[in-house]
Design an enzyme around this catalytic site. Structure first.
Site, mmCIF file in Angstrom:
data_model
loop_
_atom_site.group_PDB
_atom_site.id
_atom_site.type_symbol
_atom_site.label_atom_id
_atom_site.label_comp_id
_atom_site.label_asym_id
_atom_site.label_seq_id
_atom_site.Cartn_x
_atom_site.Cartn_y
_atom_site.Cartn_z
ATOM 1 N N GLN A 25 0.846 -1.203 0.000
ATOM 2 C CA GLN A 25 0.000 0.000 0.000
ATOM 3 C C GLN A 25 0.877 1.248 0.000
ATOM 4 O O GLN A 25 1.666 1.435 0.931
ATOM 5 C CB GLN A 25 -0.872 -0.040 1.257
ATOM 6 C CG GLN A 25 -1.856 1.079 1.409
ATOM 7 C CD GLN A 25 -2.529 1.037 2.784
ATOM 8 O OE1 GLN A 25 -2.193 0.217 3.626
ATOM 9 N NE2 GLN A 25 -3.452 1.922 3.020
ATOM 10 N N SER A 51 0.770 6.696 2.494
ATOM 11 C CA SER A 51 1.387 7.738 3.334
ATOM 12 C C SER A 51 2.583 8.385 2.650
ATOM 13 O O SER A 51 3.314 7.742 1.913
ATOM 14 C CB SER A 51 1.865 7.136 4.659
ATOM 15 O OG SER A 51 0.828 6.435 5.280
ATOM 16 N N GLU A 100 -8.983 -2.029 6.315
ATOM 17 C CA GLU A 100 -7.611 -2.098 6.843
ATOM 18 C C GLU A 100 -7.454 -3.120 7.976
ATOM 19 O O GLU A 100 -6.367 -3.617 8.205
ATOM 20 C CB GLU A 100 -7.159 -0.707 7.318
ATOM 21 C CG GLU A 100 -5.725 -0.642 7.758
ATOM 22 C CD GLU A 100 -4.847 0.308 6.939
ATOM 23 O OE1 GLU A 100 -5.361 1.226 6.301
ATOM 24 O OE2 GLU A 100 -3.624 0.096 6.971
ATOM 25 N N GLU A 105 -5.755 10.006 17.840
ATOM 26 C CA GLU A 105 -6.395 11.328 17.720
ATOM 27 C C GLU A 105 -7.347 11.346 16.521
ATOM 28 O O GLU A 105 -8.430 11.956 16.583
ATOM 29 C CB GLU A 105 -5.327 12.426 17.565
ATOM 30 C CG GLU A 105 -4.515 12.712 18.814
ATOM 31 C CD GLU A 105 -3.471 11.638 19.112
ATOM 32 O OE1 GLU A 105 -3.152 10.838 18.206
ATOM 33 O OE2 GLU A 105 -2.982 11.592 20.256
HETATM 34 C C1 LIG Z 1 2.746 -0.584 11.809
HETATM 35 C C2 LIG Z 1 2.455 0.432 10.734
HETATM 36 C C3 LIG Z 1 2.181 0.015 9.419
HETATM 37 C C4 LIG Z 1 1.941 0.967 8.403
HETATM 38 N N1 LIG Z 1 1.770 0.513 7.115
HETATM 39 C C5 LIG Z 1 1.584 1.432 6.113
HETATM 40 C C6 LIG Z 1 1.470 0.993 4.736
HETATM 41 O O1 LIG Z 1 1.592 -0.196 4.440
HETATM 42 N N2 LIG Z 1 1.257 1.925 3.763
HETATM 43 C C7 LIG Z 1 1.142 3.257 4.058
HETATM 44 O O2 LIG Z 1 0.922 4.042 3.135
HETATM 45 N N3 LIG Z 1 1.279 3.718 5.347
HETATM 46 C C8 LIG Z 1 1.505 2.823 6.370
HETATM 47 N N4 LIG Z 1 1.668 3.272 7.679
HETATM 48 C C9 LIG Z 1 1.656 4.714 7.945
HETATM 49 C C10 LIG Z 1 0.452 5.179 8.745
HETATM 50 O O3 LIG Z 1 -0.733 5.124 7.964
HETATM 51 C C11 LIG Z 1 0.754 6.596 9.252
HETATM 52 O O4 LIG Z 1 1.874 6.497 10.105
HETATM 53 C C12 LIG Z 1 -0.416 7.207 10.011
HETATM 54 O O5 LIG Z 1 -1.498 7.471 9.145
HETATM 55 C C13 LIG Z 1 -0.030 8.506 10.743
HETATM 56 O O6 LIG Z 1 0.591 9.389 9.868
HETATM 57 P P1 LIG Z 1 1.996 10.079 10.252
HETATM 58 O O7 LIG Z 1 2.922 8.971 10.722
HETATM 59 O O8 LIG Z 1 2.431 10.891 9.085
HETATM 60 O O9 LIG Z 1 1.691 10.981 11.498
HETATM 61 P P2 LIG Z 1 1.081 12.479 11.437
HETATM 62 O O10 LIG Z 1 -0.136 12.478 10.583
HETATM 63 O O11 LIG Z 1 2.169 13.437 11.106
HETATM 64 O O12 LIG Z 1 0.630 12.679 12.941
HETATM 65 C C14 LIG Z 1 1.550 13.140 13.973
HETATM 66 C C15 LIG Z 1 0.739 13.361 15.243
HETATM 67 O O13 LIG Z 1 -0.231 14.423 15.011
HETATM 68 C C16 LIG Z 1 -1.552 13.954 15.325
HETATM 69 N N5 LIG Z 1 -2.530 14.543 14.404
HETATM 70 C C17 LIG Z 1 -2.425 14.595 13.042
HETATM 71 N N6 LIG Z 1 -3.524 15.169 12.513
HETATM 72 C C18 LIG Z 1 -4.361 15.465 13.548
HETATM 73 C C19 LIG Z 1 -5.645 16.067 13.636
HETATM 74 N N7 LIG Z 1 -6.304 16.468 12.536
HETATM 75 N N8 LIG Z 1 -6.222 16.207 14.878
HETATM 76 C C20 LIG Z 1 -5.543 15.787 15.986
HETATM 77 N N9 LIG Z 1 -4.299 15.247 15.969
HETATM 78 C C21 LIG Z 1 -3.719 15.073 14.768
HETATM 79 C C22 LIG Z 1 -1.492 12.453 15.156
HETATM 80 O O14 LIG Z 1 -2.490 11.793 15.911
HETATM 81 C C23 LIG Z 1 -0.087 12.127 15.668
HETATM 82 O O15 LIG Z 1 -0.078 12.043 17.066
HETATM 83 C C24 LIG Z 1 1.933 2.357 8.713
HETATM 84 C C25 LIG Z 1 2.191 2.775 10.040
HETATM 85 C C26 LIG Z 1 2.476 1.849 11.027
HETATM 86 C C27 LIG Z 1 2.792 2.349 12.428
#
Ligand SMILES: Cc1cc2nc3c(=O)[nH]c(=O)nc-3n(C[C@H](O)[C@H](O)[C@H](O)COP(=O)(O)OP(=O)(O)OC[C@H]3O[C@@H](n4cnc5c(N)ncnc54)[C@H](O)[C@@H]3O)c2cc1C
Length: 413
Positions: free
Chosen positions: A107, A110, A225, A382
């Site tokens: 996938q 992100s 998912e 969140e």
């Molecule tokens: C085990 C694992 C497997 C994964 N597998 C995949 C995969 O196969 N393919 C893929 O594409 N992605 C994958 N991901 C990525 C995952 O989807 C993202 O890590 C997740 O959506 C969070 O995005 P970010 O890490 O950019 O954090 P951010 O979006 O930058 O968030 C940082 C912090 O800000 C908070 N925050 C952000 N927006 C808001 C809001 N509007 N209101 C309140 N708080 C907010 C969040 O809760 C978090 O605490 C995976 C992640 C993990 C941990």
């Protein structure tokens, strides 16, 4: 007339008795499953299923395993998304090799600055004759280092508002324009990658849903998912009759285990808590007992919620808040389990590696370092709070002053 579980099991048993042959290759066996409709019984007949209700999938899977045959088929998240969103050309090209395991998937949603806000993605696709040309970077992409195909979200219209200009593609991963670089995790595993696309190519028609409607298709994937269970684990194969199919299914399960072996630790290993307390001689400690009781209350309540959701699905009711509640509960349970394990282990909980003093043979260190991922993967805590607040409790939507504006202007502002 609706089929009963008993009749269903009988029908499956009769078919497996006639058709299972341990000397078949895994692909040949899955082709038989696919031709018969038992690979994906709840899918429509036209798309390799039997058009049965959703609950039959788990029963059929279970019954095939009871007959000592290989059961799971790797439909993952791409399968149900393509099935729902189409179009037929994409269903025809991709569903069959997915079910037989000939093509594996990952996938690519992100991006470095578009995780929770995945609709803010900037990877761009431009049509050039019969192909789309893709440029951009993705991150946290599980299994991208060995997948054949990717579910890719890319922006195709910078003049449309944020959610409108996105298209959902099938990207062939094994091409010169795609580079997957593994990321080292703090728990010493390498499940994820960052993926760089430099003039990568996608055939013009390899679009899931419609051009510009990728957000709708992405929501379908996100809704699935949590249904990753169709993949075989080694333990699912324990009773299978020896032969080529089993050998190949084991090799496939080992590859999956390499990527996902830390996932049980990420959920906190609730199953080990009581034995851990007993073996450490602290099962009588009143503070630890209270924390264990709290953990078990959370765990059982969450199982009851999951069961309620399952029954709602079975009876055809639309999904409610259970998905987000369950996701939040799994984060809270993982954190509480990690806390209890650490209380039980005391200062020994800081040890990692092969040292004989390491609690749970070194597993505690992996639990401590893996649990934070539980509240991130598949949408952070969140974000689940926001979904529950807005869609279930009817609270005002999160303000977005850029709503409706061309995304080009938003990014340039
Ligand atoms: C085990 C694992 C497997 C994964 N597998 C995949 C995969 O196969 N393919 C893929 O594409 N992605 C994958 N991901 C990525 C995952 O989807 C993202 O890590 C997740 O959506 C969070 O995005 P970010 O890490 O950019 O954090 P951010 O979006 O930058 O968030 C940082 C912090 O800000 C908070 N925050 C952000 N927006 C808001 C809001 N509007 N209101 C309140 N708080 C907010 C969040 O809760 C978090 O605490 C995976 C992640 C993990 C941990």
């Amino acid at each position: 007339m609706e089929i009963t579980e008993r009749d269903l099991r009988e029908e499956v048993r009769a078919w497996v008795t006639q058709n299972w042959d341990p000397a078949l290759s895994l692909r040949q066996w899955r082709e038989r499953l696919l031709e018969s409709g038992w690979a994906v019984p709840s899918w429509p007949v036209r798309w390799y299923g039997k058009g049965l209700p959703a609950w039959t999938d788990a029963v059929v899977h279970d019954e095939i395993a009871r007959c000592h045959a290989v059961s799971g088929v790797p439909t993952g998240l791409a399968g149900p998304t393509i099935l729902e969103q189409g179009p037929d050309l994409v269903r025809e090209r991709f569903l069959r090799p997915m079910i037989t395991g000939e093509e594996t998937w990952c996938q690519l949603f992100s991006e470095p600055s578009a995780g929770s806000d995945v609709a803010g993605l900037t990877t761009t696709a431009v049509l050039d004759g019969d192909e789309w040309v893709i440029n951009g970077q993705k991150v946290w992409n599980t299994s991208a280092h060995h997948a054949d195909m990717a579910m890719l979200l890319a922006r195709t219209d910078w003049d449309a508002p944020k959610h409108k200009g996105i298209t959902y593609f099938v990207l062939p991963m094994k091409q010169p324009g795609v580079e997957a670089r593994p990321l080292a995790q703090m728990n010493h595993h390498n499940s994820f990658n960052e993926v760089f696309m430099t003039d990568a190519r996608v055939p013009k028609d390899w679009v899931v849903g419609e051009v510009g409607q990728g957000w709708t298709a992405a929501l379908a994937t996100l809704a699935h998912e949590r249904k990753f269970a169709a993949l075989n684990r080694r333990s699912d194969l324990e009773g299978v009759e020896p032969g080529l199919a089993l050998d190949e299914a084991r090799a496939e399960a080992d590859e999956i285990a390499r990527v996902y072996s830390w996932y049980p630790q990420r959920a906190g290993r609730v199953d080990l808590v009581i034995e851990h307390a007993k073996s450490a001689g602290v099962a009588g400690d009143p503070l630890i007992r209270q924390e264990i009781a709290q953990l078990m209350i959370m765990y059982r309540a969450s199982q009851a919620t999951a069961e309620r959701a399952r029954q709602a699905r079975q009876s055809g009711r639309p999904p409610g808040a259970e998905g987000s509640i369950g996701k939040l509960a799994s984060s809270n349970i993982a954190r509480q389990a990690s806390k209890v394990h650490s209380m039980i282990a005391g200062t020994y909980g800081m040890l990692a590696g092969d040292d004989p003093d390491c609690p749970l043979d070194g597993l505690l260190a992996e639990i401590t370092l893996s649990v934070p991922a539980q509240s991130i993967a598949g949408g952070t805590d969140e974000i689940q709070h926001n979904i529950l607040g807005e869609r279930i409790l009817g609270l005002p939507r999160e303000p977005d002053p850029t709503r409706g504006q061309p995304y080009r202007d938003v990014r340039n502002a």
